[in-house]
Design an enzyme around this catalytic site. Structure first.
Site, PDB file in Angstrom:
ATOM      1  N   ASP A 106      -6.929   4.539  -4.784  1.00  0.00           N
ATOM      2  CA  ASP A 106      -7.636   4.712  -3.293  1.00  0.00           C
ATOM      3  C   ASP A 106      -8.481   5.098  -3.137  1.00  0.00           C
ATOM      4  OD1 ASP A 106      -8.118   2.249  -0.674  1.00  0.00           O
ATOM      5  OD2 ASP A 106      -7.391   4.057   0.039  1.00  0.00           O
ATOM      6  N   LYS A 149       1.030  -0.691  -0.115  1.00  0.00           N
ATOM      7  CA  LYS A 149       0.402   0.015   0.219  1.00  0.00           C
ATOM      8  C   LYS A 149       0.463   1.526   0.135  1.00  0.00           C
ATOM      9  CE  LYS A 149      -4.493   1.387   0.678  1.00  0.00           C
ATOM     10  NZ  LYS A 149      -5.812   0.576  -0.565  1.00  0.00           N
TER      11      LYS A 149
HETATM   12  P1  NDP Z   1     -12.625   7.940  -3.414  1.00  0.00           P
HETATM   13  O1  NDP Z   1     -12.003   8.892  -3.490  1.00  0.00           O
HETATM   14  O2  NDP Z   1     -13.319   7.824  -4.838  1.00  0.00           O
HETATM   15  O3  NDP Z   1     -13.900   8.089  -2.426  1.00  0.00           O
HETATM   16  C1  NDP Z   1     -14.707   8.035  -0.881  1.00  0.00           C
HETATM   17  C2  NDP Z   1     -14.974   8.940  -0.797  1.00  0.00           C
HETATM   18  O4  NDP Z   1     -15.290   8.046   0.844  1.00  0.00           O
HETATM   19  C3  NDP Z   1     -15.577   9.932  -1.066  1.00  0.00           C
HETATM   20  O5  NDP Z   1     -16.806  10.192  -0.738  1.00  0.00           O
HETATM   21  C4  NDP Z   1     -15.089  11.137   0.011  1.00  0.00           C
HETATM   22  O6  NDP Z   1     -16.262  12.309   0.823  1.00  0.00           O
HETATM   23  C5  NDP Z   1     -15.258   9.796   1.758  1.00  0.00           C
HETATM   24  N1  NDP Z   1     -14.753  10.496   2.038  1.00  0.00           N
HETATM   25  C6  NDP Z   1     -12.549  10.080   2.676  1.00  0.00           C
HETATM   26  N2  NDP Z   1     -12.500  10.278   3.756  1.00  0.00           N
HETATM   27  C7  NDP Z   1     -13.727  10.527   4.411  1.00  0.00           C
HETATM   28  C8  NDP Z   1     -13.348  10.946   5.828  1.00  0.00           C
HETATM   29  N3  NDP Z   1     -12.252  10.719   6.544  1.00  0.00           N
HETATM   30  N4  NDP Z   1     -14.651  10.411   6.681  1.00  0.00           N
HETATM   31  C9  NDP Z   1     -15.636  11.048   5.830  1.00  0.00           C
HETATM   32  N5  NDP Z   1     -15.678  10.289   4.665  1.00  0.00           N
HETATM   33  C10 NDP Z   1     -14.436  10.041   3.643  1.00  0.00           C
HETATM   34  O7  NDP Z   1     -12.095   6.201  -2.476  1.00  0.00           O
HETATM   35  P2  NDP Z   1     -13.031   4.656  -2.586  1.00  0.00           P
HETATM   36  O8  NDP Z   1     -14.890   5.220  -3.132  1.00  0.00           O
HETATM   37  O9  NDP Z   1     -12.275   4.306  -4.121  1.00  0.00           O
HETATM   38  O10 NDP Z   1     -12.798   4.300  -1.757  1.00  0.00           O
HETATM   39  C11 NDP Z   1     -13.112   4.306   0.090  1.00  0.00           C
HETATM   40  C12 NDP Z   1     -13.445   2.935   0.464  1.00  0.00           C
HETATM   41  O11 NDP Z   1     -13.348   1.721  -0.262  1.00  0.00           O
HETATM   42  C13 NDP Z   1     -11.736   3.159   0.952  1.00  0.00           C
HETATM   43  O12 NDP Z   1     -11.303   3.294   3.012  1.00  0.00           O
HETATM   44  C14 NDP Z   1     -10.773   2.718   0.314  1.00  0.00           C
HETATM   45  O13 NDP Z   1      -9.800   2.001   1.189  1.00  0.00           O
HETATM   46  C15 NDP Z   1     -12.068   1.168  -0.016  1.00  0.00           C
HETATM   47  N6  NDP Z   1     -11.209  -0.024  -1.012  1.00  0.00           N
HETATM   48  C16 NDP Z   1     -11.095   0.709  -2.045  1.00  0.00           C
HETATM   49  C17 NDP Z   1     -11.318   0.008  -3.764  1.00  0.00           C
HETATM   50  C18 NDP Z   1     -10.509   0.826  -4.695  1.00  0.00           C
HETATM   51  O14 NDP Z   1     -10.732  -0.559  -5.731  1.00  0.00           O
HETATM   52  N7  NDP Z   1     -11.382   2.169  -5.103  1.00  0.00           N
HETATM   53  C19 NDP Z   1     -10.767  -1.423  -3.133  1.00  0.00           C
HETATM   54  C20 NDP Z   1     -10.179  -1.724  -2.107  1.00  0.00           C
HETATM   55  C21 NDP Z   1     -10.672  -0.830  -1.410  1.00  0.00           C
HETATM   56  P3  NDP Z   1     -15.258  13.366   0.645  1.00  0.00           P
HETATM   57  O15 NDP Z   1     -15.347  13.282  -1.201  1.00  0.00           O
HETATM   58  O16 NDP Z   1     -15.682  14.808   1.551  1.00  0.00           O
HETATM   59  O17 NDP Z   1     -13.592  12.867   0.277  1.00  0.00           O
END
Ligand code: NDP
Length: 453
Positions: free
Chosen positions: A166, A126
């Site tokens: 991510d 990571k």
């Molecule tokens: P994105 O950046 O596309 O979206 C993240 C979302 O979560 C946004 O809506 C963001 O809001 C919100 N967010 C991020 N940090 C916070 C916080 N501290 N408090 C509240 N909301 C928050 O990321 P992903 O959708 O790719 O990832 C989401 C989750 O899924 C993570 O935990 C990631 O590790 C996990 N994941 C992702 C994978 C992938 O293929 N992308 C694979 C496996 C797991 P805002 O717009 O305000 O930042």
């Protein structure tokens, strides 16, 4: 907790005392492995759990870049190469101001077991940076990505370490990172996954994590003879994972009623239809706006801003049967978990990594709900990255149906592995124990075969 388990956890915590997220991930895994350590004392003798908790290699580097005002900015870059026992290091890059060693080590550690569960030959890693892409112009994001890759390129490669996206790293960032890698190395290889379709990406990769979390929920429901049809679902986040979770839930006849970002959440009792989801995708991916706009656009939907004084998130108190936490770590605490149960939720499938606190997990387990933890339920993303690597090696592309079918099969086999391991070690129906044991055994046995290295 047995003495040996508490000793191992104590030893790992003492080595890095200021890494709470990493400790949380380790504690969950090591505690789950108690029945294995009883049956297989050779793992204790080989210090297997201490070895798996120590990164094979860890890079930390300066990322200097120049913003649109001509000011020099300095960020910190990281790559953690956690474990390569079963394949090249594989795992995403996160760009978010909260990024630090503890968060990346927890993610890298989880990734080792998750990748093992996928059935594909991938080790765990990571990385990322404390850079915040929010509010930055495309040119600033490009300059940052180029600066970041100017150091990272020395450490990665298609047979060594293959990063992906991510939080904060989507198609735009992967493009800029790939472009810089190609320029520096002068070679076109599958060194990153999540690439654009025109230049080596796989169909279904953007969709895979969200789709996979829904397939996993469907598998869990099938153990009780039920389906997702007609179910009401709470989804958090509004990024990559959340968007494709909602898309697949719509396809399977379920109704998603919430989405969120770090400022607040929307509740739409009529459901987030495909048309409304198209609005969200444009809002978040193209216009890079905030979810609050959704409530002004669609009648009947409400927006609730984050209230830092609250000890819980009201998103999780709405009535529903299923929940898909898909934003970030520790977004569901013990009170939220109680609220989920009170509101009728009996299926939780985690799209995010470690979104539920240990107190929340205890509530799920006490109430015997169907709880699919992140390392199993969201493994579809990295699994499809593995399929992208396979297509790149063959210099060939599979169709959408082929990739989706493989993803479904992989999610089914992860589910089966969890169920079988949980039953074999005396905890039937406990996906936490099942996933951790099944993920661990393959890595640990491979490390045994390869000696003390
Ligand atoms: P994105 O950046 O596309 O979206 C993240 C979302 O979560 C946004 O809506 C963001 O809001 C919100 N967010 C991020 N940090 C916070 C916080 N501290 N408090 C509240 N909301 C928050 O990321 P992903 O959708 O790719 O990832 C989401 C989750 O899924 C993570 O935990 C990631 O590790 C996990 N994941 C992702 C994978 C992938 O293929 N992308 C694979 C496996 C797991 P805002 O717009 O305000 O930042």
């Amino acid at each position: 907790m047995s003495n040996i388990v508490s000793e191992i956890i104590g030893e790992i915590k003492a080595r890095d005392p200021n890494q709470p997220e990493f400790h949380q991930a380790v504690e969950e895994v090591v505690t789950s492995l108690e029945p294995v350590l009883k049956k297989r004392p050779e793992y204790v003798k080989a210090k297997m759990l201490q070895r798996i908790a120590e990164p094979e290699r860890l890079m930390m580097f300066r990322v200097p870049w120049v913003d649109d005002q001509g000011q020099v900015q300095v960020n910190r870059g990281f790559r953690i190469e956690m474990n390569s026992a079963i394949g090249p290091y594989k795992g995403g890059l996160r760009f978010h101001p909260s990024v630090n060693l503890s968060i990346l080590k927890f993610l890298a550690y989880e990734q080792v077991f998750k990748n093992s569960l996928t059935t594909l030959p991938m080790g765990g890693g990571k990385g990322g940076s404390d850079f915040d892409p929010k509010g930055k112009s495309d040119n600033e994001v490009m300059r940052f990505c180029q600066a970041f890759m100017s150091e990272l390129f020395r450490h990665i490669g298609p047979d060594t370490d293959v990063p992906a996206g991510d939080i904060g790293v989507g198609g735009r960032e992967i493009g800029f990172l790939f472009g810089q890698y190609k320029k520096l190395r002068n070679e076109f290889t599958g060194v990153l996954t999540g690439k654009g379709l025109n230049w080596g990406g796989s169909l279904i990769r953007p969709e895979a994590t969200g789709y996979g979390a829904v397939y996993f929920a469907a598998e869990m429901l099938a153990t009780r003879g039920e389906t997702l049809k007609g179910k009401t679902c709470l989804v958090s986040g509004s990024g990559n994972v959340a968007q494709y979770t909602v898309e697949k839930l719509n396809e399977m006849g379920a109704k998603s009623v919430t989405l969120s970002d770090s400022s607040g959440y929307i509740y739409d009792p009529a459901g987030i239809s495909p048309e409304k989801l198209a609005f969200v995708m444009d809002l978040k991916n193209v216009r890079r706006g905030r979810m609050q706009e959704y409530a002004s656009k669609f009648k009947g939907a409400t927006y609730t801003a984050v209230n830092p004084k609250l000890d819980h998130n009201p998103l999780w108190a709405h009535k529903a049967q299923c929940a898909f936490p898909s934003a970030t770590q520790n977004e569901v605490n013990g009170i939220d978990a109680q609220n989920l149960i009170k509101g009728g939720v009996y299926v939780v499938s985690e799209g995010a990594n470690m979104p539920t606190t240990p107190e929340g997990i205890s509530v799920y387990l006490e109430n015997k709900i169907l709880y699919g933890l992140g390392k199993a339920a969201n493994a579809g993303g990295v699994a499809t990255s593995g399929l992208e690597m396979a297509q790149n090696s063959m210099r060939y592309s599979w169709t959408r149906e082929e990739v989706d079918n493989r993803l479904k099969m992989i999610m089914k086999s992860i589910h089966k592995a969890c169920v079988e391991a949980a039953a074999a070690y005396g905890h039937p129906g406990n996906y936490v124990i099942g996933a951790n044991i099944a993920g661990f055994l393959k890595v640990a046995d491979s490390m045994m075969d390869q000696g003390v290295v």
